[in-house]
Design a protein around this motif. Structure first.
Motif, PDB file in Angstrom:
ATOM      1  N   GLY A  69       0.761  -1.233   0.000  1.00  0.00           N
ATOM      2  CA  GLY A  69       0.000   0.000   0.000  1.00  0.00           C
ATOM      3  C   GLY A  69       0.788   1.277   0.000  1.00  0.00           C
ATOM      4  N   GLY A  70       2.106   1.209  -0.090  1.00  0.00           N
ATOM      5  CA  GLY A  70       2.887   2.432  -0.046  1.00  0.00           C
ATOM      6  C   GLY A  70       3.973   2.511  -1.099  1.00  0.00           C
ATOM      7  N   ASN A  71       4.541   1.383  -1.442  1.00  0.00           N
ATOM      8  CA  ASN A  71       5.657   1.370  -2.389  1.00  0.00           C
ATOM      9  C   ASN A  71       5.185   1.219  -3.830  1.00  0.00           C
ATOM     10  N   TRP A  72       6.127   1.420  -4.734  1.00  0.00           N
ATOM     11  CA  TRP A  72       5.894   1.093  -6.143  1.00  0.00           C
ATOM     12  C   TRP A  72       6.521  -0.281  -6.376  1.00  0.00           C
ATOM     13  N   GLU A  73       5.681  -1.258  -6.591  1.00  0.00           N
ATOM     14  CA  GLU A  73       6.133  -2.642  -6.690  1.00  0.00           C
ATOM     15  C   GLU A  73       5.425  -3.348  -7.846  1.00  0.00           C
ATOM     16  N   ALA A  74       5.982  -4.468  -8.269  1.00  0.00           N
ATOM     17  CA  ALA A  74       5.353  -5.294  -9.299  1.00  0.00           C
ATOM     18  C   ALA A  74       5.418  -6.756  -8.889  1.00  0.00           C
ATOM     19  N   CYS A  75       4.406  -7.499  -9.291  1.00  0.00           N
ATOM     20  CA  CYS A  75       4.307  -8.915  -8.938  1.00  0.00           C
ATOM     21  C   CYS A  75       3.721  -9.670 -10.121  1.00  0.00           C
ATOM     22  N   VAL A  76       4.362 -10.761 -10.502  1.00  0.00           N
ATOM     23  CA  VAL A  76       3.870 -11.590 -11.602  1.00  0.00           C
ATOM     24  C   VAL A  76       3.232 -12.851 -11.033  1.00  0.00           C
ATOM     25  N   ILE A  77       2.032 -13.137 -11.481  1.00  0.00           N
ATOM     26  CA  ILE A  77       1.340 -14.375 -11.113  1.00  0.00           C
ATOM     27  C   ILE A  77       1.195 -15.191 -12.392  1.00  0.00           C
ATOM     28  N   THR A  78       1.814 -16.371 -12.433  1.00  0.00           N
ATOM     29  CA  THR A  78       1.849 -17.115 -13.694  1.00  0.00           C
ATOM     30  C   THR A  78       1.782 -18.622 -13.501  1.00  0.00           C
ATOM     31  N   HIS A  79       1.219 -19.288 -14.502  1.00  0.00           N
ATOM     32  CA  HIS A  79       1.209 -20.747 -14.519  1.00  0.00           C
ATOM     33  C   HIS A  79       2.321 -21.274 -15.430  1.00  0.00           C
ATOM     34  N   ASP A  80       3.181 -20.371 -15.939  1.00  0.00           N
ATOM     35  CA  ASP A  80       4.230 -20.762 -16.875  1.00  0.00           C
ATOM     36  C   ASP A  80       5.060 -21.923 -16.322  1.00  0.00           C
ATOM     37  N   GLU A  81       5.132 -22.993 -17.068  1.00  0.00           N
ATOM     38  CA  GLU A  81       5.771 -24.223 -16.600  1.00  0.00           C
ATOM     39  C   GLU A  81       7.259 -24.040 -16.333  1.00  0.00           C
ATOM     40  N   LYS A  82       7.952 -23.327 -17.215  1.00  0.00           N
ATOM     41  CA  LYS A  82       9.391 -23.127 -17.044  1.00  0.00           C
ATOM     42  C   LYS A  82       9.682 -22.307 -15.795  1.00  0.00           C
ATOM     43  N   VAL A  83       8.892 -21.261 -15.571  1.00  0.00           N
ATOM     44  CA  VAL A  83       9.098 -20.409 -14.398  1.00  0.00           C
ATOM     45  C   VAL A  83       8.866 -21.193 -13.112  1.00  0.00           C
ATOM     46  N   THR A  84       7.755 -21.937 -13.056  1.00  0.00           N
ATOM     47  CA  THR A  84       7.433 -22.684 -11.834  1.00  0.00           C
ATOM     48  C   THR A  84       8.483 -23.762 -11.559  1.00  0.00           C
ATOM     49  N   LEU A  85       8.964 -24.436 -12.598  1.00  0.00           N
ATOM     50  CA  LEU A  85       9.973 -25.481 -12.413  1.00  0.00           C
ATOM     51  C   LEU A  85      11.291 -24.899 -11.902  1.00  0.00           C
ATOM     52  N   MET A  86      11.710 -23.763 -12.474  1.00  0.00           N
ATOM     53  CA  MET A  86      12.988 -23.166 -12.082  1.00  0.00           C
ATOM     54  C   MET A  86      12.931 -22.626 -10.653  1.00  0.00           C
ATOM     55  N   LEU A  87      11.814 -21.986 -10.292  1.00  0.00           N
ATOM     56  CA  LEU A  87      11.684 -21.459  -8.937  1.00  0.00           C
ATOM     57  C   LEU A  87      11.591 -22.591  -7.913  1.00  0.00           C
ATOM     58  N   GLN A  88      10.888 -23.669  -8.278  1.00  0.00           N
ATOM     59  CA  GLN A  88      10.786 -24.813  -7.368  1.00  0.00           C
ATOM     60  C   GLN A  88      12.148 -25.452  -7.151  1.00  0.00           C
ATOM     61  N   ALA A  89      12.931 -25.545  -8.218  1.00  0.00           N
ATOM     62  CA  ALA A  89      14.272 -26.121  -8.108  1.00  0.00           C
ATOM     63  C   ALA A  89      15.153 -25.270  -7.194  1.00  0.00           C
ATOM     64  N   GLU A  90      15.072 -23.956  -7.318  1.00  0.00           N
ATOM     65  CA  GLU A  90      15.883 -23.077  -6.474  1.00  0.00           C
ATOM     66  C   GLU A  90      15.420 -23.131  -5.028  1.00  0.00           C
ATOM     67  N   PHE A  91      14.105 -23.192  -4.815  1.00  0.00           N
ATOM     68  CA  PHE A  91      13.610 -23.306  -3.448  1.00  0.00           C
ATOM     69  C   PHE A  91      14.101 -24.610  -2.821  1.00  0.00           C
ATOM     70  N   ASN A  92      14.006 -25.703  -3.558  1.00  0.00           N
ATOM     71  CA  ASN A  92      14.468 -26.996  -3.035  1.00  0.00           C
ATOM     72  C   ASN A  92      15.960 -26.959  -2.695  1.00  0.00           C
ATOM     73  N   ARG A  93      16.736 -26.273  -3.553  1.00  0.00           N
ATOM     74  CA  ARG A  93      18.178 -26.173  -3.298  1.00  0.00           C
ATOM     75  C   ARG A  93      18.446 -25.407  -2.003  1.00  0.00           C
ATOM     76  N   MET A  94      17.752 -24.266  -1.837  1.00  0.00           N
ATOM     77  CA  MET A  94      17.927 -23.475  -0.614  1.00  0.00           C
ATOM     78  C   MET A  94      17.441 -24.243   0.611  1.00  0.00           C
TER      79      MET A  94
END
Length: 253
Positions: A213-238
């Motif tokens: 409610g105060g900042n200038w921000e952007a957020c992407v909401i997507t079902h893109d398979e490549k994006v979800t796979l890459m983010l899941q892989a990085e989360f699992n690694r962390m």
């Protein structure tokens, strides 16, 4: 009645032709039924597909007073009611809540700061549905004023943080990630789990009042398979990298 008699006579007089006719009819009927199943499944899948950018800016709160006036008695949160503000913060946060409320198996969240009560309530609803939730956060900001991460930890959500002077500055969420759902299926020793649709939520915004409610921000909401796979892989690694630090801080609160 007459047609039934004719059919019976045909079966008696021409059994081979009748058998073929019945078989063809059964095949056609099954084909129609299968197409109907595919139609409704595709319709459901399209309803789940999402690919949009949500922007938070200085115009998001200009409708706040209107929402407060329209707040239902006893309701902890105002609701979007005939809001004409296309930048409405409440509506934009609601888009994230909508995806969390659709989670069927898993939610993995990597977030620097999380103080939003609205999103925390959505996480609690997911827990009540049996959704597996994991959170990775920053070792210092996990204790920021109003942090909902420690609250969710008390509800049993496992939280891991890196013990380092560097910041865990990510702000993303994977809902029903393919690899995570497979892992849950194996852990629960299930041969099959209900099909789901992976969603990724990623951007610059922290899940806080200031961020939404105060900042200038952007957020992407997507079902893109490549994006979800890459983010899941990085989360699992962390998650594996921070394993030794789990529960040293959060659960002692």
């Amino acid at each position: 009645m007459l047609s039934s008699q004719l059919i019976m006579e045909q079966i008696r007089d021409h059994p081979i032709v009748a058998t073929i006719s019945i078989a063809v009819g059964a095949v056609l009927a099954s084909e129609v039924m299968w197409k109907a199943v595919l139609y409704f499944r595709d319709k459901r899948e399209k309803a789940r597909r999402v690919h949009e950018v949500v922007c938070f800016n200085e115009l998001g709160e200009i409708c706040a007073a209107q929402h407060l006036r329209n707040c239902s008695p006893g309701s902890p949160e105002p609701v979007v009611f005939r809001c004409h503000n296309k930048h409405c913060t409440l509506r934009n946060v609601g888009k994230i809540v909508e995806q969390i409320d659709r989670a069927e198996h898993s939610i993995d969240l990597a977030i620097y700061t999380f103080t939003s009560l609205t999103l925390a309530e959505a996480f609690k609803r997911a827990l009540q549905r049996g959704v597996n939730i994991r959170i990775i956060s920053d070792g210092e900001m996990v204790y920021s004023f109003g942090s909902q991460i420690t609250t969710l930890a008390r509800f049993g959500v496992p939280v891991r943080v890196p013990i380092t002077t560097y910041m865990m500055h990510n702000k993303y969420c994977i809902i029903d990630g393919v690899e995570r759902v497979k892992e849950i299926r194996m852990l629960k020793k299930r041969k099959w789990m209900r099909p789901c649709y992976s969603i990724a939520i990623i951007g610059s915004v922290n899940w806080t009042r200031q961020g939404f409610g105060g900042n200038w921000e952007a957020c992407v909401i997507t079902h893109d398979e490549k994006v979800t796979l890459m983010l899941q892989a990085e989360f699992n690694r962390m998650w594996k990298a921070f394993e030794k630090d789990e529960n040293k801080i959060i659960q002692k609160e």
